[in-house]
Design an enzyme around this catalytic site. Structure first.
Site, mmCIF file in Angstrom:
data_model
loop_
_atom_site.group_PDB
_atom_site.id
_atom_site.type_symbol
_atom_site.label_atom_id
_atom_site.label_comp_id
_atom_site.label_asym_id
_atom_site.label_seq_id
_atom_site.Cartn_x
_atom_site.Cartn_y
_atom_site.Cartn_z
ATOM 1 N N GLY A 137 0.808 -1.213 0.000
ATOM 2 C CA GLY A 137 0.000 0.000 0.000
ATOM 3 C C GLY A 137 0.838 1.258 0.000
ATOM 4 N N PHE A 138 0.173 2.394 0.189
ATOM 5 C CA PHE A 138 0.824 3.701 0.154
ATOM 6 C C PHE A 138 1.917 3.823 1.196
ATOM 7 C CE2 PHE A 138 0.039 8.062 2.148
ATOM 8 C CZ PHE A 138 1.141 8.639 1.527
ATOM 9 N N VAL A 139 1.563 3.735 2.466
ATOM 10 C CA VAL A 139 2.562 3.871 3.542
ATOM 11 C C VAL A 139 3.465 2.645 3.601
ATOM 12 C CG1 VAL A 139 2.881 4.099 6.034
ATOM 13 C CG2 VAL A 139 1.090 5.409 4.890
ATOM 14 N N ASN A 159 -3.384 -8.333 0.352
ATOM 15 C CA ASN A 159 -4.441 -8.930 -0.471
ATOM 16 C C ASN A 159 -4.767 -8.072 -1.689
ATOM 17 O OD1 ASN A 159 -5.829 -6.765 0.622
ATOM 18 N ND2 ASN A 159 -7.542 -7.971 1.408
ATOM 19 N N GLY A 163 -3.725 -2.025 -2.045
ATOM 20 C CA GLY A 163 -2.306 -2.055 -2.390
ATOM 21 C C GLY A 163 -2.103 -2.453 -3.842
ATOM 22 N N LYS A 216 -13.482 -6.830 10.157
ATOM 23 C CA LYS A 216 -12.790 -8.123 10.267
ATOM 24 C C LYS A 216 -11.278 -7.950 10.135
ATOM 25 C CE LYS A 216 -14.536 -11.703 8.127
ATOM 26 N NZ LYS A 216 -15.140 -12.526 7.034
ATOM 27 N N TYR A 270 -14.319 1.760 10.659
ATOM 28 C CA TYR A 270 -12.874 2.022 10.731
ATOM 29 C C TYR A 270 -12.480 2.539 12.116
ATOM 30 C CZ TYR A 270 -8.278 3.842 9.336
ATOM 31 O OH TYR A 270 -6.931 4.102 9.236
ATOM 32 N N THR A 300 -1.686 11.734 6.285
ATOM 33 C CA THR A 300 -0.394 11.563 5.625
ATOM 34 C C THR A 300 -0.576 11.653 4.116
ATOM 35 O OG1 THR A 300 0.262 10.069 7.415
ATOM 36 C CG2 THR A 300 1.627 10.044 5.434
ATOM 37 N N HIS A 306 -3.200 6.347 -3.507
ATOM 38 C CA HIS A 306 -4.168 5.859 -4.478
ATOM 39 C C HIS A 306 -4.883 7.054 -5.095
ATOM 40 C CE1 HIS A 306 -7.161 3.322 -6.334
ATOM 41 N NE2 HIS A 306 -6.558 2.248 -5.864
#
Length: 458
Positions: A137-139, A159, A163, A216, A270, A300, A306
């Site tokens: 992913g980004f970070v 997954n 990302g 989850k 979230y 950030t 994305h």
């Protein structure tokens, strides 16, 4: 080693030259085949040399004739047919040779060593095996870069919901790097020394897309990570978020503030998921003696964001680059603080290396309103875009600014990259991404709109 590499490069060069020569011959033969017409008269004389005698090849196929003109036409037709047959056979052989050469070139390229960024050498005592969930992913991808350059072995688990392989493609094949396509909601069994648990969609459109999956990932996924850490006695850093503070009533937000969160709102999957993730971490720390670090990450930005993640930075930059209206949700007076991704990565690595076990805010204490931020983006990008206010988003926090006293004291960390410098690099990245996207779109349209493609379909 260098001699072997040079030999391989020479072989690749020689093979490429041979391929170009074959392609040239292929095109020459194809051109000849397409321009050969029905020969007659004088053309038959030139083609007659390529045909066998009529008595040997065409005996019994043509009715006997005494007409000299008719015999001449028969000779020309036979010569033409023979030439086309030979050219078709030659074209087929050329196609087969081209396929073989292409396969040889691919094989040579695969065996030629790739160039990677320079990495520090660490002996087995100092080199760690580090797992990064969500590492594509980004970070996560920026964290991969730093840890690889430091000389550690890095295992990325992702997954690929948000990302992208392209974020870590420059490390594929390196002896210290491994990429595993895996959803951390399912258990993982590997041997590691440290874990950075970053797996989770982090932008509102992504985590709202499948709220149950988001919960989850932040509960079952965290349990699996902590269970793995317990089994192999690894240290874990949990990437939490400033969203645990909700719409804060305390400003700026210290780590001791318990938050003001709507548990059933659209962002709750979230917000509450991360709060449970923190609770699980400290439960494992107390009960199972797992070494836990918790980073509460504030807004950030930077390259590899994305493009369609719906965050303030990416939205404003894309709208400005496309000369579209820059949309501000609400009155624009709500505030945020933005840190550049390299500062965040430095803070996470410092927190992992420290002995401090309580949650730590990692963010930029410089606060700006969304309206001011939109003006900054417009000025840096340029163009005719105008700023327009639109309907406010439900449960959108009105103020967000970290108190980084703990980070300064225990980690000796604070952001270093100025906002304008970081934004210029991010704008450059998005400009290149837009150009790349347009280029691929144009190429795709040309291919799928080609009349040759439609003719080839059954």
């Amino acid at each position: 080693m260098m001699t072997a590499t040079k030999k391989r490069l020479k072989i690749v060069a020689a093979t490429s030259f041979s391929l170009l020569l074959v392609v040239y011959l292929y095109r020459a033969i194809s051109g000849a085949a397409s321009t050969v017409g029905m020969p007659a008269g004088g053309v038959a004389v030139g083609l007659g040399r390529l045909s066998r005698p009529i008595e040997e090849e065409q005996q019994g196929q043509w009715p006997p004739t005494e007409d000299a003109v008719q015999r001449s036409l028969q000779n020309a037709y036979e010569a033409h047919s023979s030439l086309i047959t030979e050219q078709r056979a030659e074209l087929q052989r050329t196609k087969e040779q081209l396929a073989q050469l292409e396969e040889q070139i691919r094989s040579l390229q695969a065996s030629t060593p790739r160039k990677y960024p320079k990495v520090k050498y660490l002996n087995y005592k100092n080199r760690k095996r580090i797992l990064i969930t969500g590492g594509a992913g980004f970070v996560g991808s920026h964290l991969v870069d730093d840890l690889m350059i430091q000389g550690h072995e890095v295992i990325v688990v992702d997954n690929f919901f948000t990302g992208r392989k392209r974020n870590v493609a420059h490390w594929l094949g390196h002896e210290n790097f491994e990429l595993i396509h895996h959803d951390i909601v399912n258990p993982l069994f590997i041997e590691i020394d440290e874990i950075y648990h970053l797996a989770s969609p982090a932008s509102p459109p992504h985590y709202m897309y499948n709220p149950v999956k988001t919960i989850k990932t932040n509960t079952m996924g965290t349990i699996n990570v902590l269970g793995l850490a317990k089994r192999v006695m690894a240290k874990v850093l949990i990437a939490s978020t400033s969203e645990v503070y909700g719409d804060p009533t305390v400003h700026p937000q210290p780590e001791t503030y318990w938050g003001h969160v709507n548990p059933i709102g659209p962002r709750a999957c979230y917000d509450e998921g991360k709060r449970v993730s923190e609770t699980l971490s400290y439960a494992y720390a107390k009960q199972e003696k797992v070494q836990v670090r918790v980073a509460r990450i504030f807004n950030t930005y930077g390259p590899r964001m994305h493009m369609n993640d719906g965050r303030v930075v990416s939205n404003f930059i894309l709208q400005a680059l496309r000369n579209e209206t820059i949309t501000v949700y609400g009155n624009g007076r709500q505030t945020r603080s933005f840190q550049y991704v390299s500062d965040l990565v430095d803070g996470m690595i410092a927190l992992m290396a420290s002995n401090y076990t309580q949650p730590v805010n990692l963010g930029n204490p410089v606060e700006q309103s969304i309206e001011e931020f939109a003006q900054i983006i417009k000025q840096l990008v340029g163009g005719p875009s105008v700023i327009k206010q639109t309907k406010a988003v439900e449960d959108d926090p009105q103020r967000r600014k970290p108190d980084i006293t703990r980070a300064r004291h225990y980690l000796k960390w604070e952001p270093k990259v100025p906002l304008e410098k970081g934004l210029r690099q991010t704008i450059s990245y998005f400009r290149n991404e837009l150009a790349r996207s347009d280029r691929f779109q144009e190429s795709s349209n040309k291919y799928f709109d080609s009349p040759d493609l439609h003719r080839s379909r059954p």
